[in-house]
Motif scaffolding. Sequence first.
Motif, PDB file in Angstrom:
ATOM      1  N   GLU A  46       0.835  -1.206   0.000  1.00 58.07           N
ATOM      2  CA  GLU A  46       0.000   0.000   0.000  1.00 58.07           C
ATOM      3  C   GLU A  46       0.870   1.256   0.000  1.00 58.07           C
ATOM      4  O   GLU A  46       0.555   2.246  -0.659  1.00 58.07           O
ATOM      5  N   ALA A  47       1.965   1.214   0.736  1.00 59.52           N
ATOM      6  CA  ALA A  47       2.862   2.368   0.802  1.00 59.52           C
ATOM      7  C   ALA A  47       3.708   2.524  -0.460  1.00 59.52           C
ATOM      8  O   ALA A  47       4.337   3.563  -0.669  1.00 59.52           O
ATOM      9  N   GLY A  48       3.733   1.480  -1.285  1.00 59.26           N
ATOM     10  CA  GLY A  48       4.497   1.536  -2.514  1.00 59.26           C
ATOM     11  C   GLY A  48       5.986   1.284  -2.335  1.00 59.26           C
ATOM     12  O   GLY A  48       6.774   1.566  -3.246  1.00 59.26           O
ATOM     13  N   ASN A  49       6.391   0.747  -1.176  1.00 56.78           N
ATOM     14  CA  ASN A  49       7.818   0.530  -0.941  1.00 56.78           C
ATOM     15  C   ASN A  49       8.155  -0.936  -0.654  1.00 56.78           C
ATOM     16  O   ASN A  49       9.191  -1.219  -0.043  1.00 56.78           O
ATOM     17  N   ALA A  50       7.302  -1.857  -1.096  1.00 56.54           N
ATOM     18  CA  ALA A  50       7.579  -3.273  -0.856  1.00 56.54           C
ATOM     19  C   ALA A  50       8.928  -3.712  -1.438  1.00 56.54           C
ATOM     20  O   ALA A  50       9.691  -4.401  -0.754  1.00 56.54           O
ATOM     21  N   PRO A  51       9.264  -3.350  -2.677  1.00 58.23           N
ATOM     22  CA  PRO A  51      10.582  -3.767  -3.195  1.00 58.23           C
ATOM     23  C   PRO A  51      11.735  -3.248  -2.352  1.00 58.23           C
ATOM     24  O   PRO A  51      12.730  -3.965  -2.128  1.00 58.23           O
ATOM     25  N   GLN A  52      11.634  -2.021  -1.864  1.00 57.23           N
ATOM     26  CA  GLN A  52      12.700  -1.452  -1.042  1.00 57.23           C
ATOM     27  C   GLN A  52      12.795  -2.174   0.309  1.00 57.23           C
ATOM     28  O   GLN A  52      13.899  -2.444   0.810  1.00 57.23           O
ATOM     29  N   MET A  53      11.644  -2.488   0.902  1.00 55.93           N
ATOM     30  CA  MET A  53      11.646  -3.224   2.169  1.00 55.93           C
ATOM     31  C   MET A  53      12.263  -4.600   1.988  1.00 55.93           C
ATOM     32  O   MET A  53      13.080  -5.056   2.808  1.00 55.93           O
ATOM     33  N   LEU A  54      11.899  -5.285   0.935  1.00 56.53           N
ATOM     34  CA  LEU A  54      12.428  -6.624   0.691  1.00 56.53           C
ATOM     35  C   LEU A  54      13.927  -6.582   0.420  1.00 56.53           C
ATOM     36  O   LEU A  54      14.671  -7.477   0.834  1.00 56.53           O
ATOM     37  N   ALA A  55      14.382  -5.545  -0.269  1.00 57.46           N
ATOM     38  CA  ALA A  55      15.818  -5.395  -0.500  1.00 57.46           C
ATOM     39  C   ALA A  55      16.562  -5.181   0.810  1.00 57.46           C
ATOM     40  O   ALA A  55      17.665  -5.722   1.011  1.00 57.46           O
ATOM     41  N   ALA A  56      15.969  -4.411   1.723  1.00 59.39           N
ATOM     42  CA  ALA A  56      16.596  -4.178   3.022  1.00 59.39           C
ATOM     43  C   ALA A  56      16.654  -5.467   3.836  1.00 59.39           C
ATOM     44  O   ALA A  56      17.634  -5.727   4.542  1.00 59.39           O
ATOM     45  N   ILE A  57      15.607  -6.263   3.752  1.00 62.01           N
ATOM     46  CA  ILE A  57      15.587  -7.554   4.450  1.00 62.01           C
ATOM     47  C   ILE A  57      16.666  -8.474   3.887  1.00 62.01           C
ATOM     48  O   ILE A  57      17.378  -9.162   4.633  1.00 62.01           O
ATOM     49  N   HIS A  58      16.790  -8.470   2.573  1.00 64.33           N
ATOM     50  CA  HIS A  58      17.818  -9.292   1.937  1.00 64.33           C
ATOM     51  C   HIS A  58      19.212  -8.872   2.401  1.00 64.33           C
ATOM     52  O   HIS A  58      20.070  -9.721   2.696  1.00 64.33           O
ATOM     53  N   ARG A  59      19.461  -7.579   2.506  1.00 66.49           N
ATOM     54  CA  ARG A  59      20.760  -7.089   2.977  1.00 66.49           C
ATOM     55  C   ARG A  59      21.026  -7.527   4.412  1.00 66.49           C
ATOM     56  O   ARG A  59      22.151  -7.878   4.773  1.00 66.49           O
ATOM     57  N   ALA A  60      20.007  -7.483   5.242  1.00 65.31           N
ATOM     58  CA  ALA A  60      20.190  -7.764   6.664  1.00 65.31           C
ATOM     59  C   ALA A  60      20.483  -9.232   6.946  1.00 65.31           C
ATOM     60  O   ALA A  60      21.208  -9.559   7.889  1.00 65.31           O
ATOM     61  N   LEU A  61      19.944 -10.124   6.142  1.00 67.04           N
ATOM     62  CA  LEU A  61      20.094 -11.554   6.396  1.00 67.04           C
ATOM     63  C   LEU A  61      21.474 -12.066   6.002  1.00 67.04           C
ATOM     64  O   LEU A  61      22.071 -11.618   5.022  1.00 67.04           O
ATOM     65  N   LYS A  62      21.944 -13.048   6.766  1.00 69.16           N
ATOM     66  CA  LYS A  62      23.135 -13.784   6.380  1.00 69.16           C
ATOM     67  C   LYS A  62      22.827 -14.613   5.135  1.00 69.16           C
ATOM     68  O   LYS A  62      21.663 -14.956   4.889  1.00 69.16           O
ATOM     69  N   PRO A  63      23.817 -14.955   4.328  1.00 69.99           N
ATOM     70  CA  PRO A  63      23.559 -15.888   3.225  1.00 69.99           C
ATOM     71  C   PRO A  63      22.932 -17.173   3.761  1.00 69.99           C
ATOM     72  O   PRO A  63      23.407 -17.754   4.739  1.00 69.99           O
TER      73      PRO A  63
END
Length: 260
Positions: A146-163
């Motif tokens: 709804e906020a239009g930032n789902a791709p950005q949020m998911l990218a941040a989650i990907h960065r935060a996680l270990k491989p």
Amino acid sequence: MKAVYPILCAVSLMATGSAFAAPTLEQAVKSESRDIRLVARDSIRHPLEELQFFGLRPDANVVEIWPGGGYWTQILAPYLHDKGVYTLALGPEDGAGSAFSKMVAAHPELNRTFRTAQFDGEHLDFSPPNSADFVLTFRNLHNWMEAGNAPQMLAAIHRALKPGGIFGVEDHRGHTNAPQDPRAEDGYVRQSYAVSLIEKAGFKLVGTSEINANPRDTASWPKGVWTLPPTFALGDKDHAKYAAIGEGDNFVLKFQKIGH
């Protein structure tokens, strides 16, 4: 702006507080210290089964995004306190006067059992890169859409996680008899749409669970998913009808980070 990560901002909302004795996950779920109003939803939300499905362990570094009223905080904080790290990524709506802050104020035993990281629509760094074993979010994907930032949020989650780290997602499942609204304004997300969106961000779907399924939910209500309990957006109108339907039909998805 340079990111300020949660290791620099451990929560200290109370002046004093005692440490938990490390419980098992089942003990954390069954703890008498949990708010009785939240415990009442366990038969619908299945917290033990869901966290076991994600593979949670007590020594993990876990980030939860947007804690809402703190349903999961009361379970995860004591469980992870002794051996793990538990970070709550808070948005602007989680500040003073929010349901979350009121919950913490009512439960001083949670003092110093978690860390916080504040973020907004522009700054989404809530954990150092490649640091988290798990990132969990419950019924929030539709809000990001709804906020239009789902791709950005998911990218941040990907960065935060270990491989190889795990991203656990729960949300209201939309039916396949209508196209997906990219803004998810009714609160519903088609499961296939969610999988596609998340996999585009560098994740691989490794598991699905039906523990929170509700076939009575048609995903077509006057006020969207909030027509149903626990919100009852229509108030007293047809209250018994919606109470009988129950909470929304929810998918539970487990993803693994691929890449670095």
